[in-house]
Design an enzyme around this catalytic site. Structure first.
Site, PDB file in Angstrom:
ATOM      1  N   ASP A 147       0.836  -1.064  -0.141  1.00 42.71           N
ATOM      2  CA  ASP A 147       0.046  -0.125  -0.740  1.00 42.71           C
ATOM      3  C   ASP A 147       0.873   1.081  -0.025  1.00 42.71           C
ATOM      4  O   ASP A 147       1.922   1.357  -0.722  1.00 42.71           O
ATOM      5  CB  ASP A 147      -0.996  -0.213   1.343  1.00 42.71           C
ATOM      6  CG  ASP A 147      -2.195   1.059   1.109  1.00 42.71           C
ATOM      7  OD1 ASP A 147      -3.273   0.556   0.248  1.00 42.71           O
ATOM      8  OD2 ASP A 147      -1.792   1.554   1.579  1.00 42.71           O
ATOM      9  N   TYR A 200      -3.229  10.772   0.938  1.00 42.42           N
ATOM     10  CA  TYR A 200      -3.511  10.986  -0.533  1.00 42.42           C
ATOM     11  C   TYR A 200      -3.532  12.667  -0.856  1.00 42.42           C
ATOM     12  O   TYR A 200      -3.346  12.069  -2.159  1.00 42.42           O
ATOM     13  CB  TYR A 200      -5.542  10.406  -0.109  1.00 42.42           C
ATOM     14  CG  TYR A 200      -4.850   9.101  -0.067  1.00 42.42           C
ATOM     15  CD1 TYR A 200      -5.921   8.244  -0.635  1.00 42.42           C
ATOM     16  CD2 TYR A 200      -4.675   8.474   0.892  1.00 42.42           C
ATOM     17  CE1 TYR A 200      -5.276   7.001  -0.896  1.00 42.42           C
ATOM     18  CE2 TYR A 200      -4.905   6.971   1.582  1.00 42.42           C
ATOM     19  CZ  TYR A 200      -5.639   6.315   0.671  1.00 42.42           C
ATOM     20  OH  TYR A 200      -4.766   5.150   0.769  1.00 42.42           O
ATOM     21  N   HIS A 227      -4.233  -7.654   0.522  1.00 45.88           N
ATOM     22  CA  HIS A 227      -3.829  -6.577   0.650  1.00 45.88           C
ATOM     23  C   HIS A 227      -2.507  -6.343   2.092  1.00 45.88           C
ATOM     24  O   HIS A 227      -1.844  -5.775   1.971  1.00 45.88           O
ATOM     25  CB  HIS A 227      -4.728  -5.745   0.907  1.00 45.88           C
ATOM     26  CG  HIS A 227      -4.333  -4.593   0.409  1.00 45.88           C
ATOM     27  ND1 HIS A 227      -3.743  -3.828  -1.147  1.00 45.88           N
ATOM     28  CD2 HIS A 227      -3.847  -3.389   1.565  1.00 45.88           C
ATOM     29  CE1 HIS A 227      -3.167  -2.594  -0.101  1.00 45.88           C
ATOM     30  NE2 HIS A 227      -3.928  -1.801   0.793  1.00 45.88           N
TER      31      HIS A 227
END
Length: 371
Positions: free
Chosen positions: A169, A295, A347
């Site tokens: 990630d 982000y 993930h």
């Protein structure tokens, strides 16, 4: 070491009492008009999990489990960074830096730290800026590139002149940037390789490429709303996440349902306590907004053209969000020396499949320990 300070998780009772009060006073929406997770985490399961959180989850026990690891803080570039630094009993241990992502935390690594130290690694797991017990940036600019530089500074400060880096990630993006910088890092390993189809690859796509394209299409249509919100208006979503424990729980646990290899339910692969441990690191530190800002800073950093020329290892888990074939990744990582197709897992590799994760990380870095 004057610049590094011991740290112990010690949440005041008042914070736990406040959590209990907020959980009791949750204002619930009506149930979803579907019989699955198609509109998000279902009301019945969310209420069940929140009730368990309020009545059965024991933070003091979980806190003690996390405190079995040696933890520290240090200031880097004006920001306090929290990290685990667990030394191996072996005198010739190889230093390994592991970086988490969103919606993860250092909690993801609690099942792999001890096996890795026993396997001859000094393990360093920092909390990303704005996450967990690290400081929250008060200025813009704390993106992937700055974090990668800070992590190199951290490792040198801890006395390591050469180290390996691993991540998934956001940890994958940070690790890739560390590899690009070619500072003191000598090799990287990732469980989320970043790649795109080379020219002509989609003219007659094979089964592997079709599977990757299907995963990308699903992510864009059904799974990427969180990233659009957090990369454009992180402050707006932050109010709800910091004010409501159920909102924070739902925002995170939905992704554990979607991104783990769980056959339809996150508790098929992780326990309720494990899911809530991770939620707690966001809730107790009020980091719903500050974590989302990464982000805004760096969502485009998953791309880029500069390759990593260091030796690279990849653990390819079948339920990863992005399932880029090796041929799509070789331009970004032209020195892949180990690529392992995993039989299961998603993930959150270290959290879901700790044994598979440790075996692959160990096998890869064993190839560079003595170089």
């Amino acid at each position: 070491m004057a610049d590094v300070h011991p740290f112990r998780i010690d949440i005041p009772d008042s914070a736990l009492d406040d959590l209990q009060s907020r959980l009791r006073n949750t204002r619930w929406p009506e149930a979803e008009p579907v019989d699955d997770w198609n509109q998000g985490i279902p009301l019945s399961y969310t209420r069940e999990l929140a009730e368990y959180w309020a009545n059965d989850y024991n933070w003091r026990e979980r806190e003690a489990r996390l405190n079995r690891f040696a933890q520290f803080t240090t200031e880097i570039d004006g920001l306090d960074i929290h990290f685990i630094h667990q030394r191996s009993p072996h005198p010739d241990a190889f230093p390994l830096l592991i970086t988490h992502g969103w919606p993860g935390s250092i909690v993801e690594f609690q099942k792999v730290i001890e096996p890795l130290t026993e396997a001859g690694f000094d393990v360093v797991c920092p909390s990303l800026p704005g996450y967990g017990f690290s400081g929250k940036p008060t200025e813009t600019g704390w993106g992937v590139e700055r974090i990668a530089t800070a992590w190199d500074t951290l490792m040198v400060r801890l006395g390591y002149q050469r180290f390996g880096a691993q991540g998934g990630d956001w940890g994958s993006a940070v690790t890739r940037q560390i590899g690009r910088n070619i500072g003191h890092c000598v090799a990287i390993h990732t469980n989320m390789p970043i790649g795109s189809p080379p020219k002509g690859a989609l003219d007659n796509p094979d089964e592997e490429a079709l599977r990757a394209l299907s995963a990308i299409d699903y992510y864009r249509k059904w799974d990427s709303g969180y990233s659009k919100q957090q990369s454009t208006r992180p402050q707006t979503i932050g109010y709800g996440l910091v004010d409501s424990p159920v909102a924070q729980l739902a925002w995170i646990v939905e992704k554990f349902w979607s991104w783990t290899d769980c056959d339809g339910h996150p508790e098929n692969v992780l326990s309720r306590d494990e899911l809530l441990d991770n939620v707690m690191l966001y809730w107790l530190t009020a980091s719903g907004a500050s974590s989302a800002r990464l982000y805004w800073e760096s969502f485009g950093s998953f791309g880029g053209d500069a390759p990593v020329t260091l030796p690279t290892g990849v653990a390819a888990f079948p339920k990863e969000i992005l399932q880029a074939p090796r041929s799509w990744c070789e331009a970004n990582y032209p020195n892949i020396i180990r690529w392992t197709p995993m039989p299961r897992g998603g993930h959150f590799a270290a959290f879901e499949q700790p044994q598979l994760y440790v075996e692959d990380v160990r096998a890869f870095f064993d190839t560079v320990r003595g170089d």
